[in-house]
Motif scaffolding. Structure first.
Motif, PDB file in Angstrom:
ATOM      1  N   THR A  44      69.802 -65.828  23.173  1.00 34.82           N
ATOM      2  CA  THR A  44      70.559 -66.955  23.750  1.00 34.82           C
ATOM      3  C   THR A  44      71.672 -66.421  24.648  1.00 34.82           C
ATOM      4  N   ALA A  45      72.351 -65.376  24.161  1.00 31.74           N
ATOM      5  CA  ALA A  45      73.468 -64.826  24.943  1.00 31.74           C
ATOM      6  C   ALA A  45      72.976 -64.284  26.293  1.00 31.74           C
ATOM      7  N   LEU A  46      71.754 -63.728  26.286  1.00 37.60           N
ATOM      8  CA  LEU A  46      71.224 -63.197  27.543  1.00 37.60           C
ATOM      9  C   LEU A  46      70.691 -64.319  28.442  1.00 37.60           C
ATOM     10  N   GLY A  47      70.638 -65.516  27.874  1.00 38.39           N
ATOM     11  CA  GLY A  47      70.256 -66.681  28.693  1.00 38.39           C
ATOM     12  C   GLY A  47      68.780 -66.751  28.997  1.00 38.39           C
ATOM     13  N   ALA A  48      67.934 -66.137  28.163  1.00 45.28           N
ATOM     14  CA  ALA A  48      66.492 -66.180  28.431  1.00 45.28           C
ATOM     15  C   ALA A  48      65.912 -67.433  27.825  1.00 45.28           C
ATOM     16  N   CYS A  49      65.033 -68.089  28.550  1.00 46.82           N
ATOM     17  CA  CYS A  49      64.365 -69.222  27.921  1.00 46.82           C
ATOM     18  C   CYS A  49      63.074 -68.710  27.332  1.00 46.82           C
ATOM     19  N   GLU A  50      62.812 -69.089  26.096  1.00 46.55           N
ATOM     20  CA  GLU A  50      61.588 -68.653  25.433  1.00 46.55           C
ATOM     21  C   GLU A  50      60.426 -69.442  25.984  1.00 46.55           C
ATOM     22  N   LYS A  51      59.239 -68.829  25.972  1.00 45.43           N
ATOM     23  CA  LYS A  51      58.057 -69.546  26.492  1.00 45.43           C
ATOM     24  C   LYS A  51      57.482 -70.432  25.418  1.00 45.43           C
TER      25      LYS A  51
ATOM     26  N   GLU B  44      70.366 -64.878  18.516  1.00 42.99           N
ATOM     27  CA  GLU B  44      71.651 -65.100  19.206  1.00 42.99           C
ATOM     28  C   GLU B  44      71.745 -64.224  20.458  1.00 42.99           C
ATOM     29  N   LEU B  45      71.221 -63.000  20.313  1.00 38.86           N
ATOM     30  CA  LEU B  45      71.234 -62.091  21.460  1.00 38.86           C
ATOM     31  C   LEU B  45      70.417 -62.698  22.614  1.00 38.86           C
TER      32      LEU B  45
ATOM     33  N   ASP C 191      75.250 -57.779  17.883  1.00 39.37           N
ATOM     34  CA  ASP C 191      74.734 -57.530  16.544  1.00 39.37           C
ATOM     35  C   ASP C 191      73.192 -57.514  16.561  1.00 39.37           C
ATOM     36  N   LEU C 192      72.592 -56.454  16.018  1.00 37.70           N
ATOM     37  CA  LEU C 192      71.133 -56.352  16.041  1.00 37.70           C
ATOM     38  C   LEU C 192      70.440 -57.180  14.958  1.00 37.70           C
ATOM     39  N   GLN C 193      71.221 -57.690  14.007  1.00 41.34           N
ATOM     40  CA  GLN C 193      70.606 -58.526  12.972  1.00 41.34           C
ATOM     41  C   GLN C 193      70.419 -59.964  13.476  1.00 41.34           C
ATOM     42  N   GLN C 194      71.090 -60.282  14.569  1.00 39.65           N
ATOM     43  CA  GLN C 194      71.060 -61.665  15.076  1.00 39.65           C
ATOM     44  C   GLN C 194      70.348 -61.695  16.435  1.00 39.65           C
TER      45      GLN C 194
END
Ligand code: HAM
Length: 441
Positions: A434-441, A431-432, A425-428
Motif C-alpha cells: 500500500t505504501a508503495l502505491g501499487a494496485c493489486e491485480k 502495508e508495504l 517492516d518486513l512482517q507487514q
C-alpha cells in the motif's frame, strides 16, 4: 545477406546464409518491447470488433489444399505460385493458410453456423503464409486481422466492412490513409466485361508482359492489376467495368456509396481496382497508406456472394476485410505514433547473497503472487551494478535487503524518483504494498 533492422522488421537483401541461428526468409521475430505494442493493437482490435458485434473464430493454420484452390481460384497468383503446400504422412495435400476467408467459410459450413440468426459476424487474428518475394511490408509469414459477415447482401454491410477497419486505424491514431472502392460485377454481368477486355487486349498481345499474356488467356480481369511499366499505357485505356455492370450490381454499388456518404467515409472510386482472388463479386475495396511505398495496402476486402455455394453450402452472400498487421505497425511507425513501451517494475529488490537473497526471494514471490511486477538480481552483482539495473528498468523503488536491516526485520525502501529513503517492516508486506502505491491485480 545484408539485414537492415527497422525496429520492427528486417529487410533482407540478397540470399541469406543459412545457419542454425538464422530464421527463414520473409519471417520476423517479435521481441518483448515490440510485443507490448502488438498486444496494445490486439486490445484495440477486440474493442472495435466488440462494438460491431463480432465473435472471434480460430481456425487451423493449415487446411486441405483444395479449399484454397477452389476458393481463391486456380489461376490466381496465390494458388499458382505462393502457397506453402505439403503432403502429410497420410498422403493428404495440406496448405498453410495464405488467407482467412476460405477457412472461415469452411468453418461456417462445417459448424452449421448458418442455421442460427443471420448475418453471422466472425473475426480472426493470426499468421498467414505466402511464398512471396520478401521486401519491406511483404513477408512470407505475416499477420492478418480479418472479419467476415455471412448471410446478407445488404449494401450497408459493405459500407460497414470499410467503416470497421477505419475505426481501428483511427483508434491507433493513423491518418492520411485512402479508401479505394470498385464494383467488379457478378456472374451475370462479368462475362460481357471479360469478353470486352479480351477484345481490347488481344490485338495488343505482343506489347504485354509475359504474365499479362498468360492472364489474357486465363483471367483477363487480373491484367488490370499488373504493375509492369510497359503495360500501364495499354491498361490505362482499357474498358472499365462500370459500363458493363447489370442493373442490380449498379444499384448495389450506388447504395454502398450512399451509405459511405452517410457514415462520412471518404473514398475514391477506382474503376481499375480488381483483387487477386476469384471469389469476389460486386464490391471490392482497399485501404492504402502511400508512405509505405510499393506495399501500400494496409487492408483490403470485398463481397464474395458465391464462395459459400462454391464450397458446397446454400447460396449465402458475404462480405469481409483483412488488415495487414505488420503494415499497419509500419504505417504507425512512419507517423511516429507508436511510442515506447512505458512499463516498468514497481520495485527492484537489491540483495547481498546468503540470507538477504532468501528474504528478497520470499518478498519477490509475495509481490508477484499479487500480480505486481518486481525484479531482483540473479547474477550475484555488486550493489552498484544492481542499482544500475534498477535504473535501466526505470524501477520506481528499490528495496535494499541489507544484513543489519534484515536482523531488525526491516528493509530500506528508496524512492527512485525523489531519492527519499525509509525503513519498512518486513512482517507487514501488505502495508508495504500500500505504501508503495501499487494496485493489486
Ligand atoms: P489480401 O489483400 O490478400 O486480402 O490481404 C489483406 C491484407 O493483408 C493486405 O492489404 C496487406 O495489408 C496484408 N498482406 C497481404 N499479403 C501480405 C504479405 N505477404 N506480407 C505482409 N502483409 C500482407 C485477403 O487476404 C482477403 N482474405 C481479405 C478479405 C477478407 N476479403 C474478404 N474478406
Amino acid at each position: 545477406m545484408v539485414a537492415t533492422i527497422t525496429r520492427f522488421f528486417t529487410i533482407e537483401e540478397g540470399e541469406p546464409t543459412m545457419t542454425l541461428a538464422t530464421r527463414p526468409r520473409g519471417t520476423n521475430d517479435i521481441l518483448p518491447a515490440d510485443a507490448e505494442l502488438w498486444l496494445e493493437l490486439e486490445e484495440k482490435i477486440r474493442r472495435v470488433c466488440h462494438a460491431y458485434g463480432f465473435g472471434e473464430i480460430r481456425t487451423p493454420i493449415f487446411e486441405h489444399t483444395e479449399l484454397f484452390q477452389r476458393g481463391i481460384g486456380d489461376t490466381t497468383d496465390i494458388v499458382e505460385k505462393e502457397m506453402y503446400t505439403f503432403t502429410d504422412r497420410g498422403e493428404r495435400s495440406l496448405t498453410l493458410r495464405p488467407e482467412g476467408t476460405a477457412p472461415v467459410v469452411r468453418a461456417f459450413l462445417e459448424n452449421k453456423l448458418g442455421s442460427g440468426p443471420l448475418p453471422v459476424k466472425l473475426y480472426y487474428y493470426g499468421p498467414m503464409f505466402r511464398y512471396e518475394r520478401p521486401q519491406s511490408g511483404r513477408y512470407r509469414q505475416f499477420t492478418q486481422f480479418g472479419f467476415e459477415i455471412l448471410g446478407s447482401d445488404d449494401p450497408l454491410l459493405d459500407a460497414e466492412s470499410i467503416a470497421l477497419p477505419l475505426e481501428l486505424y483511427e483508434a491507433c491514431g493513423l491518418d492520411g490513409f485512402e479508401v479505394e472502392i470498385n464494383s467488379i460485377g457478378c456472374p451475370e454481368c462479368r462475362p460481357a466485361y471479360r469478353a470486352a477486355l479480351v477484345d481490347y487486349f488481344e490485338p495488343q498481345r505482343d506489347k504485354l508482359c509475359q504474365s499479362c499474356q498468360s492472364r489474357l488467356d486465363r483471367n483477363p480481369l487480373r491484367l488490370l492489376d499488373c504493375k509492369v511499366k510497359g503495360c500501364q499505357p495499354i491498361i490505362a485505356s482499357a474498358p472499365t467495368i462500370s459500363e458493363y455492370l447489370c442493373a442490380d450490381c449498379t444499384d448495389h454499388f450506388s447504395q454502398v456509396l450512399s451509405y459511405l456518404d452517410v457514415l462520412e467515409i471518404s473514398y475514391n472510386v477506382n474503376p481499375r481496382l480488381v483483387r487477386g482472388f476469384d471469389y469476389y463479386t460486386r464490391t471490392v475495396f482497399e485501404v492504402k497508406y502511400a508512405a509505405l511505398g510499393a506495399q501500400d495496402a494496409i487492408g483490403a476486402g470485398g463481397r464474395y456472394d458465391g464462395l459459400v455455394e462454391e464450397c458446397g453450402g446454400q447460396p449465402t452472400p458475404a462480405v469481409g476485410f483483412a488488415v495487414g498487421v505488420e503494415r499497419l505497425l509500419l504505417a504507425l511507425k512512419a507517423q511516429d505514433k507508436l511510442g515506447e513501451s512505458k512499463k516498468s517494475p514497481l520495485a527492484y529488490l537489491i540483495h547481498f547473497g546468503g540470507e538477504t537473497k532468501l528474504e528478497a526471494a520470499r518478498v519477490a514471490h509475495y509481490f508477484r503472487k499479487r500480480g505486481i511486477w518486481v525484479e531482483m538480481d540473479y547474477m550475484d552483482r555488486s550493489m552498484r551494478a544492481q542499482m544500475k539495473a534498477a535504473n535501466r528498468l526505470a524501477s520506481r523503488y528499490v528495496l535494499i535487503f541489507g544484513e543489519e536491516e534484515l536482523a531488525a526485520g526491516q528493509v530500506l525502501v528508496r524512492n527512485m524518483g525523489d531519492g527519499q529513503q525509509e525503513l519498512k517492516d518486513l512482517q507487514q508486506l501488505d502495508e508495504l504494498i500500500t505504501a508503495l502505491g501499487a494496485c493489486e491485480k
